[in-house]
Design an enzyme around this catalytic site. Structure first.
Site, mmCIF file in Angstrom:
data_model
loop_
_atom_site.group_PDB
_atom_site.id
_atom_site.type_symbol
_atom_site.label_atom_id
_atom_site.label_comp_id
_atom_site.label_asym_id
_atom_site.label_seq_id
_atom_site.Cartn_x
_atom_site.Cartn_y
_atom_site.Cartn_z
ATOM 1 N N LYS A 184 0.661 -1.013 -0.294
ATOM 2 C CA LYS A 184 -0.091 -0.473 -0.133
ATOM 3 C C LYS A 184 0.850 1.379 -0.014
ATOM 4 O O LYS A 184 1.510 1.368 1.215
ATOM 5 C CB LYS A 184 -0.960 0.147 0.941
ATOM 6 N N GLY A 236 7.038 4.442 8.484
ATOM 7 C CA GLY A 236 6.097 5.051 9.365
ATOM 8 C C GLY A 236 5.278 5.497 10.478
ATOM 9 O O GLY A 236 7.467 6.015 10.931
ATOM 10 N N SER A 237 5.113 6.350 11.016
ATOM 11 C CA SER A 237 4.515 6.674 12.616
ATOM 12 C C SER A 237 5.532 6.540 13.683
ATOM 13 O O SER A 237 4.690 4.878 12.982
ATOM 14 C CB SER A 237 3.743 7.755 12.417
ATOM 15 N N THR A 238 5.661 6.487 15.094
ATOM 16 C CA THR A 238 5.977 5.745 15.748
ATOM 17 C C THR A 238 4.307 5.044 16.107
ATOM 18 O O THR A 238 4.422 4.071 16.542
ATOM 19 C CB THR A 238 7.000 6.375 16.785
ATOM 20 N N GLU A 239 3.678 6.593 16.082
ATOM 21 C CA GLU A 239 2.542 6.284 17.049
ATOM 22 C C GLU A 239 1.265 4.743 16.309
ATOM 23 O O GLU A 239 0.759 3.513 16.321
ATOM 24 C CB GLU A 239 1.440 6.999 16.714
ATOM 25 N N GLY A 241 3.044 2.130 13.994
ATOM 26 C CA GLY A 241 3.691 1.524 14.276
ATOM 27 C C GLY A 241 3.462 0.434 15.184
ATOM 28 O O GLY A 241 3.900 -0.458 15.417
ATOM 29 N N GLU A 258 10.120 0.277 10.918
ATOM 30 C CA GLU A 258 10.679 1.689 10.368
ATOM 31 C C GLU A 258 9.761 3.141 10.681
ATOM 32 O O GLU A 258 9.210 3.427 9.798
ATOM 33 C CB GLU A 258 11.808 1.661 9.240
ATOM 34 N N CYS A 292 12.639 10.819 8.511
ATOM 35 C CA CYS A 292 12.636 10.581 9.131
ATOM 36 C C CYS A 292 13.965 10.043 9.644
ATOM 37 O O CYS A 292 13.985 10.503 11.071
ATOM 38 C CB CYS A 292 11.820 8.812 9.265
#
Lengths: 482, 277
Positions: A184, A236-239, A241, A258, A292
């Site tokens: 995606k 993408g974002s840690t959130e 993740g 990552e 990032c």
């Protein structure tokens, strides 16, 4: 200082033929979404709609995973490595052949300067496929067991900041190891991934080996949570993740993440200042700071603070913000209105918390999403702009007195993706690099990438490595993996 | 009065092993295993153990690989010396011997794993690009209960040989070999805090270990209840703690373990060092 005027030097967009509508790429062909949903992809530099793109729902993701499973079982998973290698070499070659078209498309859809998509993104994409192509028939020598096997179907979710490069980081190693993929792309940047689907067709890649399912968060969740996906890869974002790590709990799915970063870029007093300033600028303003691993926290040794700041401001005053397709542009458009909003919010918080913003005089276009390159001085470690990832062209400047203090401040973050060191002293580079808790450390350079060089983070920047020999590990199931 | 002819044995008190010391549980509780009172660890014991493990991490990870190898080999020597004691704890002579051999095997890896798992990368530019493994940090370990000594050694040794420090939840129903192993470690130059061993119930303490923000990785090898394993993995996800799930099939602890139990607890750091004159 003399100012140089540049005539506009726009790259022609005639090299790209953008169709008004794109389907999902499933089982080797472009199809409509089952629910008929679609979304628009916008040029962030002009707010012009570039194309309408089918949005994959749960049923479409299911069809894509079934196609990938079937291709894995019947073709790709059992194909000799040397044959897989040739497909990947072929893809690498086509990417190089069509590099101009891909670069312009990437800049149109993402907003990044053509100089970067042309000189960094697309060459790296081709190099990445070329690198992993060569691994496909040598996996037994990679050090992950004598008879390494593919994992199966990989579900991959990538961000919008390096659309085609992140695709390459995900797809190249997966395919080299004999896996098939459902990917995606970022919801604001689906077009280069769909162009890549056409390249797969042009390369005669067997149907179902690569499936592209554009969409937003719900589509990504459908990919990650699909029961027949063996391996999840997310950038993408840690959130998000965290959510993914929680959602695969209790399954046998393998995961690499990552995630975010808040990298320190450390300038010691013996650093070559001009070179360091170029590195600071590249560290935070490359790709509008949508990186990032961006060097978003500048740590300057106190004794050279005034000199570095003065030089940095001088340099920033020459940065050219504007049309991404102009070959002289240094800083392009912010990728979306939502991202612009986030950058503005955190910037406002920085000022409200007492840090001092500075931007060079800078005329921003009226249409599109823009943010002037900005530095904050007087930042402390407690400020939110020193702790949270802004993902924009905003630099927080802090100072230190001793190497020990620099290391302590650099490591004072839940993230651990990257760091930079500027000094003339090689022994200091190695000793400071040793102490930094970060997956990638650049010395006297920043934001350098190479297919042979593994990339990935410590701590809350995620786990797993992409690139290099280590990048194979996530896509192989050897004896070592319980 | 006739002289007493049989000597009354001095019994061992089975306690926790935290920071190189043998405290009782701060909760003052024990549970009964084979007629022996064993310390029942609490949330605060978990906290104390994580603090001890974190405090030990800089010196242990900063020690030379050669030095760590020497210390692990010393642990094998000490374990060999207590062979009879472990056999008396029903560990089985084969398992005890295999456990000694496993310490020796992992001891030898200390100064080799970086050579096998690291790389010099031929990047297209004037940089010496080196990828070197580093320890992840503090590792929480739920030890397997099907092999209370060999299994325990097989999960602890690979974690610490590379410089990690561990907080181990010993097998709930067979904790005595774990406490005795702690005595082995306490007499083998392993610095206090590098290995911390807690006895008690995983259902009570596992969640505290999984949620602790200063735990970098969590090895769920010994969790037998899939629902508990999933819950602990979910908890660990909130701090992006690296998780090793329970094995899908029963483990043959005598088999060649490979390098996977070491490498999953390594981060790789890649340094771009400039070349120039």
């Amino acid at each position: 200082m003399p100012t140089f005027e540049y005539a506009p030097a726009p790259e022609s967009r005639a090299v790209v033929d953008i169709r008004p509508w794109y389907g999902l790429f499933i089982d080797g062909g472009f199809v409509e979404s089952a629910e008929g949903d679609a979304f628009k992809s916008v040029n962030p530099a002009s707010e012009e709609v570039l194309a309408e793109v089918a949005e994959a729902g749960a049923a479409d993701v299911d069809a894509a995973v079934r196609a990938a499973r079937s291709a894995y079982q019947t073709v790709w998973g059992r194909m000799p490595g040397r044959e897989r290698a040739k497909y990947l070499f072929r893809i690498a070659r086509i990417i190089a052949e069509r590099s101009r078209e891909l670069a312009v498309l990437e800049s149109l859809d993402n907003g990044k300067p053509i100089r970067e998509s042309r000189d960094v993104d697309i060459p790296q994409v081709a190099a990445h496929f070329f690198y992993y192509a060569g691994w496909a028939d040598k996996l037994g020598y990679a050090g992950f067991g004598g008879d390494p096997r593919p994992v199966g179907v990989a579900g991959q979710v990538i961000p919008w900041n390096f659309p085609l490069l992140m695709l390459a980081w995900k797809i190249a190693p997966a395919l080299a190891c004999g896996n098939t993929v459902v990917l995606k792309p970022g919801e604001t940047t689906p077009l280069s991934a769909l162009r890549f689907a056409e390249i797969c067709q042009q390369a005669d890649l067997p149907a179902g080996v690569v499936n592209i399912v554009p969409g937003a968060g719900a589509t990504g969740a459908a990919v990650v949570n699909h029961a027949d996906v063996d391996k999840v890869a997310f950038t993408g974002s840690t959130e998000v993740g965290r959510q993914i790590a929680a959602s695969v709990a209790g399954t046998r799915k393998r995961v690499t993440l990552e995630l975010g970063g808040k990298a320190a870029n450390i300038v010691f007093d013996d650093a070559p200042i001009d070179q360091a300033v170029e590195g600071i600028v590249n560290g935070i303003f490359f790709n509008q700071g949508h990186v990032c691993c961006a060097g978003s926290r500048l740590l300057v040794q106190e004794s050279v603070y005034d000199e570095v700041l003065a030089s940095l401001k001088r340099r920033m005053a020459t940065l050219r913000v504007g049309d991404p397709l102009d070959k002289n542009t240094d800083i392009g458009a912010i990728n979306s209105s939502a991202q612009l909003e986030r950058i503005r919010t955190l910037s406002d918080i920085g000022a409200a918390e007492g840090a001092e913003p500075w931007s060079p005089p800078c005329e921003l276009p009226e249409r599109g999403y823009w943010f002037a390159p900005t530095i904050f001085t007087g930042v402390t470690q407690a400020h939110r702009i020193a702790r949270e990832e802004i993902f924009g062209p905003v630099l927080s400047v802090l100072t230190f007195r001793t190497p020990a203090e620099a290391v302590e401040k650099a490591n004072n973050t839940p993230y651990g993706l990257s760091a930079g060191i500027w000094t003339e002293k090689g022994s200091r580079i190695l000793s400071v690099a040793d102490k930094l808790r970060a997956g990638v450390v650049w010395a006297n350079t920043f934001n350098k990438f190479d297919p042979t060089s593994p990339f990935g983070g410590y701590k809350e920047s995620g786990y797993g490595r992409e690139g290099g020999r280590h990048g194979l590990e996530a896509y192989l199931s050897g004896a070592d993996h319980a | 009065m006739p002289e007493q002819t049989t000597r009354l044995a001095v019994r061992k008190t089975y306690k926790l092993f935290i920071g190189g010391r043998f405290p009782r549980s701060e909760s003052g509780r024990t549970y009964l295993v084979h007629d022996t009172n064993v310390a029942l660890a609490s949330r605060k014991d978990i906290r104390d153990a994580v603090v001890a493990a974190r405090a030990a991490a800089p010196a242990w990870s900063g020690a030379t690989a050669y030095h760590r190898g020497q210390i692990l080999y010393r642990a094998a020597e000490m374990l060999e010396g207590r062979r009879d004691e472990f056999i008396a704890l029903e560990c089985g002579a084969d398992d005890v011997d295999a456990a000694v051999d496993r310490w020796v095997w992992y001891a030898g890896w200390s100064d080799k794993v970086a050579q096998v798992y690291g790389n010099a990368n031929p990047v297209a530019g004037p940089y010496f690009n080196l990828t070197a493994p580093e320890p992840t940090g503090v590792v929480g370990v739920v030890a397997p209960d099907d092999s209370p000594l060999l299994g325990l050694v097989s999960v602890v040794a690979p974690a610490i040989v590379t410089g990690n420090t561990v907080v181990v939840l010993a097998a709930e129903n067979a904790p005595l070999p774990a406490v005795t192993l702690a005595e082995v470690l306490a007499t083998s130059d392993v610095p206090g805090g590098v290995v911390n061993i807690l006895t008690g119930r995983v259902t009570e303490t596992g969640g505290w270990l999984a949620s602790h923000a200063d735990v970098n990785a969590l090895d769920l090898t010994g969790v037998t209840d899939p629902a508990l394993a999933a819950a602990l993995e979910q908890t660990a996800a909130q701090t992006l703690t690296r998780v090793r799930r329970p094995p899908g099939l029963p483990v043959d602890w005598h088999a060649d373990p490979g390098v996977g139990r070491m490498t999953w607890l390594l981060e790789t750091k890649t340094v771009w060092h400039p070349k120039g004159v």
